[in-house]
Design a protein around this motif. Sequence first.
Motif, PDB file in Angstrom:
ATOM      1  N   GLN A 162       0.838  -1.192   0.000  1.00  0.00           N
ATOM      2  CA  GLN A 162       0.000   0.000   0.000  1.00  0.00           C
ATOM      3  C   GLN A 162       0.875   1.244   0.000  1.00  0.00           C
ATOM      4  O   GLN A 162       2.064   1.184   0.308  1.00  0.00           O
ATOM      5  CB  GLN A 162      -0.928  -0.001   1.220  1.00  0.00           C
ATOM      6  N   VAL A 163       0.252   2.366  -0.313  1.00  0.00           N
ATOM      7  CA  VAL A 163       0.978   3.627  -0.362  1.00  0.00           C
ATOM      8  C   VAL A 163       1.439   4.016   1.040  1.00  0.00           C
ATOM      9  O   VAL A 163       0.671   3.996   1.996  1.00  0.00           O
ATOM     10  CB  VAL A 163       0.076   4.734  -0.930  1.00  0.00           C
ATOM     11  N   GLN A 164       2.714   4.346   1.129  1.00  0.00           N
ATOM     12  CA  GLN A 164       3.252   4.884   2.376  1.00  0.00           C
ATOM     13  C   GLN A 164       4.048   6.140   2.067  1.00  0.00           C
ATOM     14  O   GLN A 164       4.865   6.158   1.142  1.00  0.00           O
ATOM     15  CB  GLN A 164       4.137   3.864   3.088  1.00  0.00           C
ATOM     16  N   LEU A 165       3.796   7.165   2.846  1.00  0.00           N
ATOM     17  CA  LEU A 165       4.509   8.430   2.745  1.00  0.00           C
ATOM     18  C   LEU A 165       4.963   8.799   4.153  1.00  0.00           C
ATOM     19  O   LEU A 165       4.133   8.942   5.055  1.00  0.00           O
ATOM     20  CB  LEU A 165       3.598   9.517   2.178  1.00  0.00           C
ATOM     21  N   VAL A 166       6.266   8.935   4.315  1.00  0.00           N
ATOM     22  CA  VAL A 166       6.809   9.200   5.651  1.00  0.00           C
ATOM     23  C   VAL A 166       7.643  10.473   5.610  1.00  0.00           C
ATOM     24  O   VAL A 166       8.726  10.499   5.005  1.00  0.00           O
ATOM     25  CB  VAL A 166       7.651   8.024   6.161  1.00  0.00           C
ATOM     26  N   ALA A 202       8.745   7.758  -0.021  1.00  0.00           N
ATOM     27  CA  ALA A 202       7.546   7.124  -0.566  1.00  0.00           C
ATOM     28  C   ALA A 202       7.789   5.656  -0.875  1.00  0.00           C
ATOM     29  O   ALA A 202       8.898   5.261  -1.259  1.00  0.00           O
ATOM     30  CB  ALA A 202       7.113   7.845  -1.831  1.00  0.00           C
ATOM     31  N   SER A 203       6.753   4.863  -0.735  1.00  0.00           N
ATOM     32  CA  SER A 203       6.821   3.448  -1.093  1.00  0.00           C
ATOM     33  C   SER A 203       5.428   2.931  -1.409  1.00  0.00           C
ATOM     34  O   SER A 203       4.426   3.567  -1.085  1.00  0.00           O
ATOM     35  CB  SER A 203       7.444   2.633   0.048  1.00  0.00           C
ATOM     36  N   ASN A 251      12.996   7.605  -4.556  1.00  0.00           N
ATOM     37  CA  ASN A 251      11.582   7.663  -4.141  1.00  0.00           C
ATOM     38  C   ASN A 251      11.358   8.673  -3.015  1.00  0.00           C
ATOM     39  O   ASN A 251      10.655   8.399  -2.027  1.00  0.00           O
ATOM     40  CB  ASN A 251      11.085   6.284  -3.688  1.00  0.00           C
ATOM     41  N   THR A 252      11.948   9.838  -3.178  1.00  0.00           N
ATOM     42  CA  THR A 252      11.884  10.851  -2.119  1.00  0.00           C
ATOM     43  C   THR A 252      11.598  12.222  -2.713  1.00  0.00           C
ATOM     44  O   THR A 252      12.157  12.575  -3.760  1.00  0.00           O
ATOM     45  CB  THR A 252      13.199  10.881  -1.328  1.00  0.00           C
ATOM     46  N   VAL A 253      10.763  12.965  -2.028  1.00  0.00           N
ATOM     47  CA  VAL A 253      10.519  14.361  -2.379  1.00  0.00           C
ATOM     48  C   VAL A 253      10.965  15.222  -1.195  1.00  0.00           C
ATOM     49  O   VAL A 253      10.859  14.810  -0.030  1.00  0.00           O
ATOM     50  CB  VAL A 253       9.033  14.609  -2.740  1.00  0.00           C
ATOM     51  N   TYR A 254      11.502  16.389  -1.524  1.00  0.00           N
ATOM     52  CA  TYR A 254      12.092  17.270  -0.512  1.00  0.00           C
ATOM     53  C   TYR A 254      11.411  18.641  -0.533  1.00  0.00           C
ATOM     54  O   TYR A 254      10.878  19.075  -1.550  1.00  0.00           O
ATOM     55  CB  TYR A 254      13.585  17.470  -0.784  1.00  0.00           C
ATOM     56  N   LEU A 255      11.507  19.308   0.591  1.00  0.00           N
ATOM     57  CA  LEU A 255      11.091  20.707   0.668  1.00  0.00           C
ATOM     58  C   LEU A 255      12.172  21.451   1.457  1.00  0.00           C
ATOM     59  O   LEU A 255      12.281  21.278   2.677  1.00  0.00           O
ATOM     60  CB  LEU A 255       9.729  20.865   1.332  1.00  0.00           C
ATOM     61  N   GLN A 256      12.977  22.204   0.748  1.00  0.00           N
ATOM     62  CA  GLN A 256      13.995  23.036   1.384  1.00  0.00           C
ATOM     63  C   GLN A 256      13.350  24.356   1.781  1.00  0.00           C
ATOM     64  O   GLN A 256      12.815  25.075   0.924  1.00  0.00           O
ATOM     65  CB  GLN A 256      15.160  23.286   0.418  1.00  0.00           C
ATOM     66  N   MET A 257      13.410  24.679   3.055  1.00  0.00           N
ATOM     67  CA  MET A 257      12.756  25.875   3.576  1.00  0.00           C
ATOM     68  C   MET A 257      13.819  26.808   4.142  1.00  0.00           C
ATOM     69  O   MET A 257      14.490  26.468   5.121  1.00  0.00           O
ATOM     70  CB  MET A 257      11.743  25.492   4.655  1.00  0.00           C
ATOM     71  N   ASN A 258      13.977  27.953   3.515  1.00  0.00           N
ATOM     72  CA  ASN A 258      14.949  28.956   3.955  1.00  0.00           C
ATOM     73  C   ASN A 258      14.240  30.201   4.442  1.00  0.00           C
ATOM     74  O   ASN A 258      13.063  30.427   4.146  1.00  0.00           O
ATOM     75  CB  ASN A 258      15.883  29.308   2.796  1.00  0.00           C
ATOM     76  N   ASN A 259      14.978  31.032   5.163  1.00  0.00           N
ATOM     77  CA  ASN A 259      14.426  32.289   5.685  1.00  0.00           C
ATOM     78  C   ASN A 259      13.065  32.046   6.354  1.00  0.00           C
ATOM     79  O   ASN A 259      12.088  32.739   6.063  1.00  0.00           O
ATOM     80  CB  ASN A 259      14.295  33.316   4.555  1.00  0.00           C
ATOM     81  N   LEU A 260      13.041  31.093   7.235  1.00  0.00           N
ATOM     82  CA  LEU A 260      11.787  30.716   7.878  1.00  0.00           C
ATOM     83  C   LEU A 260      11.224  31.845   8.717  1.00  0.00           C
ATOM     84  O   LEU A 260      11.973  32.641   9.317  1.00  0.00           O
ATOM     85  CB  LEU A 260      12.002  29.470   8.737  1.00  0.00           C
TER      86      LEU A 260
END
Length: 126
Positions: A1-5, A24-25, A77-86
């Motif tokens: 099944q779909v897994q997103l961690v 993702a898997s 199988n990975t997606v990223y979100l780089q967050m700067n100047n938070l």
Amino acid sequence: QVQLVESGGGLAQPGGSLRLSCAASGFPFGNFHMSWARQVPGKGLEWVSGIRYDGRDTSYTDSVKGRFTVSRDNAENTVYLQMNNLKPEDTALYYCGKVSRPFRGSFETISDVGDWGRGTQVTVSS
């Protein structure tokens, strides 16, 4: 099944950076657009960013443009979100989501997302 961690959340100071990851898997990752969304207590889910299945197009909500960068590694199988100047207003629970249909749908809305991870908390405070 779909897994997103999701992972990579935590406490950051204003002006600082964090990099979120979503592993993702359970599905052919490279065939699906992916999105990031966030939620604060008492408010609805807000779409933040999205990326095309092949990584060749991205989109951001106005409040994060120029500060956040979404990317993906289809071999990992990975997606990223780089967050700067938070900013303090970035404080939220961040989720990654998989758009329902392969090669179709929109990565610029939460409406087309069929599966979400459990989220990772981001807190921006001095």
